[in-house]
Design an enzyme around this catalytic site. Sequence first.
Site, PDB file in Angstrom:
ATOM      1  CG  ASP A  63      -1.710   1.162   1.283  1.00 49.20           C
ATOM      2  OD1 ASP A  63      -2.723   1.380   0.485  1.00 49.20           O
ATOM      3  OD2 ASP A  63      -1.667   1.820   2.244  1.00 49.20           O
ATOM      4  CD  GLU A  74      -2.626   2.382  -3.425  1.00 47.86           C
ATOM      5  OE1 GLU A  74      -3.551   2.921  -3.485  1.00 47.86           O
ATOM      6  OE2 GLU A  74      -1.848   2.329  -2.421  1.00 47.86           O
TER       7      GLU A  74
END
Length: 798
Positions: free
Chosen positions: A467, A520
């Site tokens: 993330d 990401e």
Amino acid sequence: MSAARQPSSRTAQKAPPAAPPPAAAAPAAVPAAAGAAAVPAAVPAPAAARPRKARPPQARRAPAAPKGVRPVPALAPEERARLLSGCHHDPHGLLGARVQRGGVALRVLRPYARAVTVVAKGLRAALLDEGDGLFGGLLPLAEVPDYRLLVTYEDGEVEVQDPYRFLPALGELDLHLIGEGRHEELWTALGARPMEHQGVAGTRFTVWAPNALGVRVTGDFCHWDGTATPMRSLGSTGVWELFLPGIGEGALYKFDIARPDGSHSLRADPMARRTEVPPATASIVTASRYEWGDGAWMAGRGARPVHAAPFSVYEVHLASWRPGLSYRQLAEQLPAYVRELGFTHVELMPVAEHPFGGSWGYQVTGFYAPTSRMGTPDDFRFLVDALHRAGVGVIVDWVPAHFPRDDWALAEFDGRPLYEPQDPRRAAHPDWGTLEFDYGRKEVRNFLVANAVYWCEEFHIDGLRVDAVASMLYLDYSREEGEWAPNEHGGRENPDAVAFLQEMNATVYRRCPGVVTIAEESTAWDGVTRATHHTGPGGFGGLGFGLKWNMGWMHDSLEYIAHEPFHRKYHHNEMTFSMVYAYSENYVLPISHDEVVHGKGALVSKMPGDWWQQRAGHRAYLGFMWAHPGKQLLFMGQEFAQGGEWSEASGPDWWLVDPTYSAAADHLGVRALVCDLNGVYAAAPALWEQDTVPEGFAWVASDAAEDNVFAFLRYAADGSPLLSVSNFSPVVRHDYLLGVPERFPSWAEALNTDATRYGGSGVTNPGRRTPEPTPAHGHPTSLRVTLPPLATVWFRPE
């Protein structure tokens, strides 16, 4: 063995008095049997009654029966104060037993005790009360016996082992690797580990706290009073250790840390492998006994490189997919559902422990513990195992970019910045009110790299989606001028974060065959999925990820479909621009939770028009997405065109697909399409075999802006094609000419999102289509087809 079954744990549940009782004088003698004379306390009666005789040689090795207990030299006032305040680095140097001139000196720390007696074979000796819970004595013995302590409290007596008679339970190699920041199995060295040590069952507690003046372990086994359980510092590594005999699985614990200013802070274990259910915050001693049944899956998962394999992902927030279900209950439903839909993988939003459910797991406090909201770590293993046995891979969202500021967790863990950078400009994350990790500190980097390995090895995870990578890579991420400090070269890149990501990827791929890491990363950082040893134009080596989320495609395509069909011709390039950079990285096309929450609207709600047009646009978009180069990810609820935004409190609107609901057919049709998209996709190598090379794609019609039409060919490694045509206008287009390769005598529909079974109008191209010798779009032959309204059609040669 459960802690509740240990004698020391049972007795520890007896509440001590509100304040320590007055120091009691040590008893002078042990009560004798009725009618017998009193015997000195240090001399066991049976031995005194035996006649004198020559002892055999082996008997001389046994400890001699002492004639009395003498005081041991008093502790220096400073040493005593440091010990009692929990600020001593070496409590084992003051407590326990050791041979010295005149016998064996023994000192123990037992707050609230009335008396402490040493018990061993042939020995029963009462220690002298030194005040403040300290008891000591000099025993006239030649060597330290195998002793236990009989501790008398106001309301009873217990027999326990002395924690300070044990050698360190952490090896020199572990300490060396920790000091080097290279312990790839850090979870086996730090934290709470049930074990047998020197023939005694208990738990080894270890924690890294280099700035602490002292550390004590505390928990429900000592009524959360750690006075009697200070830990020792092991060399210069900053690691503190204590083996507590008799403590087993299920015990609650924390670390009481004496900070550099002398104050104390009660902290959860950063390495805890199990935690209490939030909002409770204690760590729990645990050990896994799970027996895996996914051997075939694990052996075969790396047979084909992920970038050249079918990879279709269903993103799930476990706590809200079916609210209220445990891990084991989810294992009864989720694998079958995902398999029926045809997805190859599930991606689980963060399952590591987090205090606030509204963060969806993205503010982690327990990096090594699956959230206890749905069960134990072994229960989570059961869910992963069930998914594997159903043929479904498991990806977990991993969050090494930041952590929350809770004062019982990682923030200023030992009284100073430890896991976070010293410089507050680099420590504070401006977007989320959290703290960033200090990627330049080797121990912190080790903590995170080992954590990535931990999830893959201990829980058989098949992939890590990392993330917020961009927030790690840029020092000025979300910061204004003057709010950030440049790197040593004056740039905005964070070289420490780059080095960390490279090390993490290299370590995971080396240790865990078949695992994929996914970034990401929302910027155009060069080389996210390039190998770490390849240097790109930016001067940094590749980051080493296997795949990267294509945030540009997601943003552009959602912008396009949000426009009314009449206006889409002015935004045609938003759907074609992705092919300009399609092969710069290995991409995943994500329609994730972030796009269907907090005012953004569900995917079907982004479509203009009435309800029929919205559903048709939704289906057409999914058809375009599944055919576009790159893997695909779809968030739960979007597979059946849920109209409402996702809420972590309620989860998907399952009532929409309940057959008793009057409009269920509208939603069941979309779900049927997703099943077929995945089925045809998995059976068509043209859609995934050459995802990452230009040879796998060719435009047929990229400039049909007036028609709102996009047509392209996908090619398998053997050259077999699939033609995808999307018509994003609400009108039927008859006899639409599309150029195709001439070597195929006929073509047929493989999938049509306008089919009536999906809720469409039923405009199809039945039977086979024979190409005509009319050149078009750079091909010598062409097909004349009918394009349904707001639909995507796939054709393949027969």
